[in-house]
Design an enzyme around this catalytic site. Structure first.
Site, PDB file in Angstrom:
ATOM      1  N   HIS A  64      15.422  36.866 -96.838  1.00  0.00           N
ATOM      2  CA  HIS A  64      15.332  38.082 -96.025  1.00  0.00           C
ATOM      3  C   HIS A  64      13.928  38.641 -96.176  1.00  0.00           C
ATOM      4  O   HIS A  64      13.471  38.923 -97.287  1.00  0.00           O
ATOM      5  CB  HIS A  64      16.360  39.130 -96.463  1.00  0.00           C
ATOM      6  CG  HIS A  64      16.367  40.344 -95.584  1.00  0.00           C
ATOM      7  ND1 HIS A  64      17.235  40.491 -94.509  1.00  0.00           N
ATOM      8  CD2 HIS A  64      15.595  41.461 -95.598  1.00  0.00           C
ATOM      9  CE1 HIS A  64      16.999  41.643 -93.914  1.00  0.00           C
ATOM     10  NE2 HIS A  64      16.006  42.258 -94.554  1.00  0.00           N
ATOM     11  N   CYS A  65      13.236  38.808 -95.049  1.00  0.00           N
ATOM     12  CA  CYS A  65      11.850  39.273 -95.070  1.00  0.00           C
ATOM     13  C   CYS A  65      11.790  40.706 -94.551  1.00  0.00           C
ATOM     14  O   CYS A  65      12.106  40.956 -93.378  1.00  0.00           O
ATOM     15  CB  CYS A  65      10.963  38.373 -94.214  1.00  0.00           C
ATOM     16  SG  CYS A  65       9.235  38.892 -94.152  1.00  0.00           S
ATOM     17  N   PRO A  66      11.398  41.667 -95.386  1.00  0.00           N
ATOM     18  CA  PRO A  66      11.315  43.057 -94.908  1.00  0.00           C
ATOM     19  C   PRO A  66      10.230  43.260 -93.861  1.00  0.00           C
ATOM     20  O   PRO A  66      10.325  44.186 -93.054  1.00  0.00           O
ATOM     21  CB  PRO A  66      11.019  43.846 -96.188  1.00  0.00           C
ATOM     22  CG  PRO A  66      10.389  42.871 -97.119  1.00  0.00           C
ATOM     23  CD  PRO A  66      11.033  41.551 -96.811  1.00  0.00           C
TER      24      PRO A  66
ATOM     25  N   ASN B 278      11.937  42.652 -90.862  1.00  0.00           N
ATOM     26  CA  ASN B 278      13.203  43.390 -90.838  1.00  0.00           C
ATOM     27  C   ASN B 278      14.356  42.500 -90.393  1.00  0.00           C
ATOM     28  O   ASN B 278      15.175  42.890 -89.563  1.00  0.00           O
ATOM     29  CB  ASN B 278      13.093  44.616 -89.915  1.00  0.00           C
ATOM     30  CG  ASN B 278      14.297  45.538 -90.031  1.00  0.00           C
ATOM     31  OD1 ASN B 278      14.866  45.676 -91.107  1.00  0.00           O
ATOM     32  ND2 ASN B 278      14.684  46.162 -88.928  1.00  0.00           N
ATOM     33  N   ASN B 279      14.423  41.304 -90.963  1.00  0.00           N
ATOM     34  CA  ASN B 279      15.486  40.382 -90.580  1.00  0.00           C
ATOM     35  C   ASN B 279      15.538  39.236 -91.580  1.00  0.00           C
ATOM     36  O   ASN B 279      14.598  39.014 -92.345  1.00  0.00           O
ATOM     37  CB  ASN B 279      15.238  39.823 -89.179  1.00  0.00           C
ATOM     38  CG  ASN B 279      16.506  39.292 -88.533  1.00  0.00           C
ATOM     39  OD1 ASN B 279      17.591  39.345 -89.125  1.00  0.00           O
ATOM     40  ND2 ASN B 279      16.385  38.770 -87.328  1.00  0.00           N
TER      41      ASN B 279
END
Length: 308
Positions: A159-161, A164-165
């Site tokens: 999950h990559c902030p 945002n996904n």
């Protein structure tokens, strides 16, 4: 069924679970249809802040490159060529960012772990399926639950902030393009900064920019720091993503050192699976597959119905 406290990789999964999770539950089907009709977007405060920061940092770089370095230049073609290249890279990077953020990464439908659906699988003795206790779904092979998205994601990498996904089966291609275009635009900005410093040192600082010398120096230094930081981060991410695709192994699977229970693809087969088709320039295009959704218009009384 196995206890749901932890996931076992060495269990046998039913072959139907690797497909599209077609099941007979009417409530789950309607829920899946509702998700398909909506734009995928994760309402996470930290992720939304990071996504906005990404756009602001790219906008800052574009401002410095265009208004501090290129427009004041006396070389017309130098300004035009570099302006077109940098802005094209920025547009491709931001487009890839949007596609990564707004594309369903491969979420497993919620609530498909119903008694009716399990009975329809006609499991043989000894076959094991895994139910996620958090979103009440049957996990396909290589799916993992994301605590931020609150969904099980097929082939979840991480999950990559910043986007945002989750990065998963359906949006990994756009994430790879995003990291690549950010890395290229960062290198281009660093090269332009170097030329700008040389030009200002050799000539007059008041002539090499429309801004005062102190402001020009501060803007260029911040751009250099941003370019170095962005290039280092995205180049490493790009390399790890290509390595994962070629080895047919997600980052989660690599960190857990799990023994693969699936047949690994060959390197080029993995690349073609993620990017869709044989090698071509379309691999570099984040707009491929983009479609506008047809929205029904409200019909007038006594008139025909139209769609746009």
């Amino acid at each position: 069924m196995q206890p749901s406290g932890h996931r076992l990789r060495d269990v046998e999964h039913h072959p139907l679970l690797a497909e599209n999770d077609n099941y007979d539950s009417s409530s789950s089907s309607s829920s899946e249809a509702d998700v398909a009709d909506r734009v995928w977007f994760i309402r996470d405060g930290c992720g939304m802040i990071c996504a906005v920061m990404t756009w602001l940092l790219v906008a800052y770089a574009d401002f410095v490159v265009t208004f501090v370095m290129l427009l004041p230049s006396k070389d017309f073609w130098y300004s035009v060529v570099n302006g077109v290249i940098f802005n094209c890279l920025a547009v491709l990077a931001l487009s890839s960012h949007l596609r990564t953020m707004l594309t369903d990464p491969g979420a497993v439908p919620k609530g498909n772990a119903t008694k009716e659906y399990m009975e329809s699988l006609q499991l043989k003795p000894g076959e094991v399926i895994y139910k996620c206790p958090k979103c009440c779904c049957i996990k396909p092979e290589r799916a993992h639950h994301c605590s931020i998205c609150k969904r099980c994601i097929r082939k979840m990498d991480h999950h990559c902030p910043w986007v945002n996904n989750c990065v998963g089966e359906k949006n990994q291609r756009f994430f790879v393009l995003f990291t690549m275009y950010i890395a290229l635009s960062s290198v281009h900005a660093l090269i332009l900064c170097g030329f700008q410093f040389i030009s200002c040192v050799r000539g007059q600082w008041t002539e090499c920019s429309d801004f005062s010398p102190p402001i020009t120096v501060i803007l260029l230094i911040f751009l250099c720091l941003e370019g170095l930081l962005f290039f280092t981060f995205t180049a490493v991410m790009f390399g790890t993503q290509i390595h994962s695709i070629c080895n047919d192994e997600t980052e989660i699977e690599r960190l857990k050192s799990e023994k693969p229970t699936w047949e690994r693809r060959l390197r080029w087969e993995g690349m073609k699976s993620v990017f869709g088709g044989p090698p071509s320039l379309l691999w570099m295009n984040p707009f491929v597959g983009f479609r506008f959704r047809r929205l029904p218009t409200r019909p007038r009384k006594g008139g025909p119905e139209f769609s746009v």
